[in-house]
Design a protein around this motif. Structure first.
Motif, PDB file in Angstrom:
ATOM      1  N   ALA A 103       0.889  -1.083  -0.002  1.00  0.00           N
ATOM      2  CA  ALA A 103       0.046  -0.004  -0.092  1.00  0.00           C
ATOM      3  C   ALA A 103       0.811   1.116   0.046  1.00  0.00           C
ATOM      4  CB  ALA A 103      -0.927  -0.052   1.270  1.00  0.00           C
ATOM      5  N   ASN A 104       1.998   1.165   0.595  1.00  0.00           N
ATOM      6  CA  ASN A 104       2.893   2.412   0.615  1.00  0.00           C
ATOM      7  C   ASN A 104       3.234   2.991  -0.625  1.00  0.00           C
ATOM      8  OD1 ASN A 104       2.776   3.384   3.077  1.00  0.00           O
ATOM      9  ND2 ASN A 104       4.447   2.092   3.988  1.00  0.00           N
ATOM     10  N   ASP A 105       3.338   1.791  -1.405  1.00  0.00           N
ATOM     11  CA  ASP A 105       3.844   2.080  -3.006  1.00  0.00           C
ATOM     12  C   ASP A 105       2.783   3.148  -3.624  1.00  0.00           C
ATOM     13  OD1 ASP A 105       6.365   0.336  -3.309  1.00  0.00           O
ATOM     14  OD2 ASP A 105       4.993  -1.259  -3.645  1.00  0.00           O
ATOM     15  N   PHE A 106       1.821   3.176  -3.194  1.00  0.00           N
ATOM     16  CA  PHE A 106       0.860   4.116  -3.612  1.00  0.00           C
ATOM     17  C   PHE A 106       0.909   5.571  -3.187  1.00  0.00           C
ATOM     18  CE2 PHE A 106      -0.973  -0.006  -4.666  1.00  0.00           C
ATOM     19  CZ  PHE A 106      -1.607   0.130  -5.833  1.00  0.00           C
ATOM     20  N   ARG A 107       1.880   5.578  -2.136  1.00  0.00           N
ATOM     21  CA  ARG A 107       2.230   7.033  -1.695  1.00  0.00           C
ATOM     22  C   ARG A 107       3.467   7.235  -2.050  1.00  0.00           C
ATOM     23  NH1 ARG A 107      -0.153   3.841   2.756  1.00  0.00           N
ATOM     24  NH2 ARG A 107      -2.187   4.449   3.174  1.00  0.00           N
ATOM     25  N   ASP A 108       4.352   6.300  -2.287  1.00  0.00           N
ATOM     26  CA  ASP A 108       5.594   6.671  -2.605  1.00  0.00           C
ATOM     27  C   ASP A 108       6.121   6.723  -4.066  1.00  0.00           C
ATOM     28  OD1 ASP A 108       6.329   6.279   0.202  1.00  0.00           O
ATOM     29  OD2 ASP A 108       7.104   4.136  -0.252  1.00  0.00           O
ATOM     30  N   PHE A 109       5.099   6.515  -4.983  1.00  0.00           N
ATOM     31  CA  PHE A 109       5.439   6.448  -6.484  1.00  0.00           C
ATOM     32  C   PHE A 109       4.129   7.620  -7.080  1.00  0.00           C
ATOM     33  CE2 PHE A 109       7.633   2.887  -5.305  1.00  0.00           C
ATOM     34  CZ  PHE A 109       8.711   3.070  -6.201  1.00  0.00           C
ATOM     35  N   ASP A 110       4.582   8.331  -8.054  1.00  0.00           N
ATOM     36  CA  ASP A 110       3.838   9.109  -8.647  1.00  0.00           C
ATOM     37  C   ASP A 110       2.837   8.078  -9.868  1.00  0.00           C
ATOM     38  OD1 ASP A 110       4.735  11.139  -7.684  1.00  0.00           O
ATOM     39  OD2 ASP A 110       6.017  11.773  -9.342  1.00  0.00           O
ATOM     40  N   LEU A 111       3.356   7.106 -10.357  1.00  0.00           N
ATOM     41  CA  LEU A 111       2.803   6.459 -11.450  1.00  0.00           C
ATOM     42  C   LEU A 111       3.118   5.044 -11.232  1.00  0.00           C
ATOM     43  CD1 LEU A 111       1.104   6.392 -14.320  1.00  0.00           C
ATOM     44  CD2 LEU A 111       3.513   6.641 -15.163  1.00  0.00           C
ATOM     45  N   ILE A 112       1.968   4.014 -11.363  1.00  0.00           N
ATOM     46  CA  ILE A 112       2.250   2.694 -11.108  1.00  0.00           C
ATOM     47  C   ILE A 112       1.859   2.030 -12.529  1.00  0.00           C
ATOM     48  CG2 ILE A 112       2.050   0.497  -9.927  1.00  0.00           C
ATOM     49  CD1 ILE A 112       1.611   2.132  -7.500  1.00  0.00           C
ATOM     50  N   LEU A 113       2.668   1.362 -13.125  1.00  0.00           N
ATOM     51  CA  LEU A 113       2.511   0.557 -14.461  1.00  0.00           C
ATOM     52  C   LEU A 113       2.193  -0.892 -14.590  1.00  0.00           C
ATOM     53  CD1 LEU A 113       4.588   2.938 -16.844  1.00  0.00           C
ATOM     54  CD2 LEU A 113       2.234   3.237 -16.429  1.00  0.00           C
ATOM     55  N   ALA A 114       1.097  -1.364 -14.943  1.00  0.00           N
ATOM     56  CA  ALA A 114       0.731  -2.674 -14.705  1.00  0.00           C
ATOM     57  C   ALA A 114       0.968  -3.366 -16.042  1.00  0.00           C
ATOM     58  CB  ALA A 114      -0.598  -2.933 -14.377  1.00  0.00           C
ATOM     59  N   MET A 115       1.660  -4.412 -15.983  1.00  0.00           N
ATOM     60  CA  MET A 115       2.262  -5.183 -17.328  1.00  0.00           C
ATOM     61  C   MET A 115       1.006  -5.822 -18.038  1.00  0.00           C
ATOM     62  SD  MET A 115       5.299  -4.952 -17.801  1.00  0.00           S
ATOM     63  CE  MET A 115       5.783  -3.628 -17.029  1.00  0.00           C
ATOM     64  N   ASP A 116      -0.197  -6.008 -17.236  1.00  0.00           N
ATOM     65  CA  ASP A 116      -1.394  -6.708 -17.889  1.00  0.00           C
ATOM     66  C   ASP A 116      -2.696  -6.243 -17.178  1.00  0.00           C
ATOM     67  OD1 ASP A 116      -1.878  -8.841 -16.161  1.00  0.00           O
ATOM     68  OD2 ASP A 116      -0.516 -10.124 -16.670  1.00  0.00           O
ATOM     69  N   SER A 117      -3.885  -6.486 -17.965  1.00  0.00           N
ATOM     70  CA  SER A 117      -4.834  -5.902 -17.439  1.00  0.00           C
ATOM     71  C   SER A 117      -5.396  -6.707 -15.936  1.00  0.00           C
ATOM     72  CB  SER A 117      -5.955  -6.246 -18.220  1.00  0.00           C
ATOM     73  OG  SER A 117      -6.264  -7.719 -18.735  1.00  0.00           O
ATOM     74  N   GLN A 118      -4.868  -8.036 -15.816  1.00  0.00           N
ATOM     75  CA  GLN A 118      -5.032  -8.550 -14.290  1.00  0.00           C
ATOM     76  C   GLN A 118      -4.417  -7.864 -13.167  1.00  0.00           C
ATOM     77  OE1 GLN A 118      -7.328 -11.009 -13.427  1.00  0.00           O
ATOM     78  NE2 GLN A 118      -6.622 -10.164 -11.359  1.00  0.00           N
ATOM     79  N   ASN A 119      -3.056  -7.816 -13.759  1.00  0.00           N
ATOM     80  CA  ASN A 119      -1.984  -6.667 -12.620  1.00  0.00           C
ATOM     81  C   ASN A 119      -2.937  -5.613 -12.492  1.00  0.00           C
ATOM     82  OD1 ASN A 119       0.813  -7.683 -14.640  1.00  0.00           O
ATOM     83  ND2 ASN A 119      -0.209  -8.912 -13.142  1.00  0.00           N
ATOM     84  N   LEU A 120      -3.496  -4.815 -13.333  1.00  0.00           N
ATOM     85  CA  LEU A 120      -4.129  -3.418 -13.269  1.00  0.00           C
ATOM     86  C   LEU A 120      -5.258  -3.667 -12.425  1.00  0.00           C
ATOM     87  CD1 LEU A 120      -3.827  -0.604 -14.113  1.00  0.00           C
ATOM     88  CD2 LEU A 120      -5.305  -1.337 -16.070  1.00  0.00           C
ATOM     89  N   ALA A 121      -5.981  -4.648 -12.553  1.00  0.00           N
ATOM     90  CA  ALA A 121      -7.193  -4.969 -11.727  1.00  0.00           C
ATOM     91  C   ALA A 121      -6.693  -5.300 -10.173  1.00  0.00           C
ATOM     92  CB  ALA A 121      -8.129  -6.033 -12.178  1.00  0.00           C
ATOM     93  N   ASP A 122      -5.600  -5.939 -10.056  1.00  0.00           N
ATOM     94  CA  ASP A 122      -5.202  -6.288  -8.884  1.00  0.00           C
ATOM     95  C   ASP A 122      -4.725  -4.961  -7.910  1.00  0.00           C
ATOM     96  OD1 ASP A 122      -5.982  -8.909  -9.154  1.00  0.00           O
ATOM     97  OD2 ASP A 122      -3.887  -9.554  -9.698  1.00  0.00           O
ATOM     98  N   LEU A 123      -4.023  -4.044  -8.641  1.00  0.00           N
ATOM     99  CA  LEU A 123      -3.438  -2.993  -8.119  1.00  0.00           C
ATOM    100  C   LEU A 123      -4.669  -2.076  -7.966  1.00  0.00           C
ATOM    101  CD1 LEU A 123      -0.346  -2.606 -10.790  1.00  0.00           C
ATOM    102  CD2 LEU A 123      -0.259  -2.749  -8.304  1.00  0.00           C
ATOM    103  N   GLN A 124      -5.683  -2.001  -8.985  1.00  0.00           N
ATOM    104  CA  GLN A 124      -6.846  -1.171  -8.484  1.00  0.00           C
ATOM    105  C   GLN A 124      -7.271  -1.337  -7.173  1.00  0.00           C
ATOM    106  OE1 GLN A 124      -7.723   1.868 -10.730  1.00  0.00           O
ATOM    107  NE2 GLN A 124      -8.714   2.069  -8.527  1.00  0.00           N
ATOM    108  N   ALA A 125      -7.453  -2.759  -6.948  1.00  0.00           N
ATOM    109  CA  ALA A 125      -8.056  -3.302  -5.835  1.00  0.00           C
ATOM    110  C   ALA A 125      -7.339  -2.937  -4.531  1.00  0.00           C
ATOM    111  CB  ALA A 125      -8.290  -4.753  -5.942  1.00  0.00           C
ATOM    112  N   ILE A 126      -6.324  -2.884  -4.539  1.00  0.00           N
ATOM    113  CA  ILE A 126      -5.341  -2.526  -3.485  1.00  0.00           C
ATOM    114  C   ILE A 126      -5.363  -0.909  -3.273  1.00  0.00           C
ATOM    115  CG2 ILE A 126      -3.130  -2.182  -2.425  1.00  0.00           C
ATOM    116  CD1 ILE A 126      -2.257  -4.618  -4.389  1.00  0.00           C
TER     117      ILE A 126
END
Ligand code: 4NP
Length: 163
Positions: free
Chosen positions: A79-102
C-alpha cells in the motif's frame, strides 16, 4: 495534453521475476538516455517469488539486448507504494485490476495516491494490450516481452519529453 514527467515510476507484474524487472532496467536505461531523472522500481502483485532473482531466462534474454538484471530482487507491491510513487504501470490487465483493488482499499484522506495505468497505454503499436506472461512460455515469448517492453517504455518517455 500529456502528463509531465513523473518523479517516480513503479513497474508491476505478477511475480516480479520476468516482465517487471526487465521493464525496470529498460526504463532506467531509456530514461537516462533521454536525460530524465526518474526513480524507477518494480514489484509483483504476488508474494510467491519474494526474495528471488529474476528468472534465468529473463536474465539471459535481457542480457542479450544489453540489459543486466541479475542483481534485482523480487518484492511484493505494498500500500505504501501508492504513496511513494507518482505512477504505477501494470504489465497486464489482471495486474491492473489487482492494483486497483489495493488502491481502492487504501483509506487515505490525501488525494495524491499513485496514478495507475497499463504499461502499453501510450504505445501506438501495442496500446491497450497486455505484455503476455512468459513464465510458461518459450524463447520466443521471452523475446516478445523484451520487444514490447522496449516499445512501450519508449512511448512513455517520448510522451514526457514532449511535455
Ligand atoms: P512475471 O512472470 O509476472 O512476469 O514475473 C511470472 C512469474 C512467476 C509466475 C507467473 C508469472 N508464477 O506462477 O510463479
Amino acid at each position: 495534453m500529456k502528463a509531465c514527467t513523473p518523479s517516480s515510476v513503479l513497474l508491476v507484474c505478477l511475480g516480479n521475476i520476468c516482465r517487471s524487472p526487465t521493464a525496470e532496467e529498460v526504463f532506467r536505461q531509456q530514461a537516462a538516455i533521454a536525460g530524465l531523472s526518474i526513480k524507477i522500481d518494480s514489484a509483483g502483485t504476488s508474494d510467491s517469488h519474494v526474495g528471488d532473482k529474476p528468472d534465468p531466462r529473463s536474465q539471459r534474454h535481457a542480457k542479450s539486448h544489453g540489459y543486466t538484471i541479475n542483481k534485482l530482487v523480487a518484492r511484493q507491491v505494498t500500500a505504501n507504494d501508492f504513496r511513494d510513487f507518482d505512477l504505477i504501470l501494470a504489465m497486464d490487465s489482471q495486474n491492473l485490476a489487482d492494483l486497483q483493488a489495493i488502491k481502492d482499499g487504501i483509506i487515505d484522506t490525501e488525494d495524491d495516491l499513485a496514478k495507475l495505468a497499463l504499461f502499453s497505454e501510450e504505445d501506438p503499436t501495442y496500446c491497450g494490450s497486455d505484455v503476455p506472461d512468459p513464465y510458461k512460455g518459450d524463447n520466443d515469448d521471452f523475446e516478445e516481452v523484451i520487444e514490447r517492453i522496449e516499445s512501450s517504455a519508449q512511448a512513455w518517455i517520448e510522451s514526457w519529453k514532449a511535455c
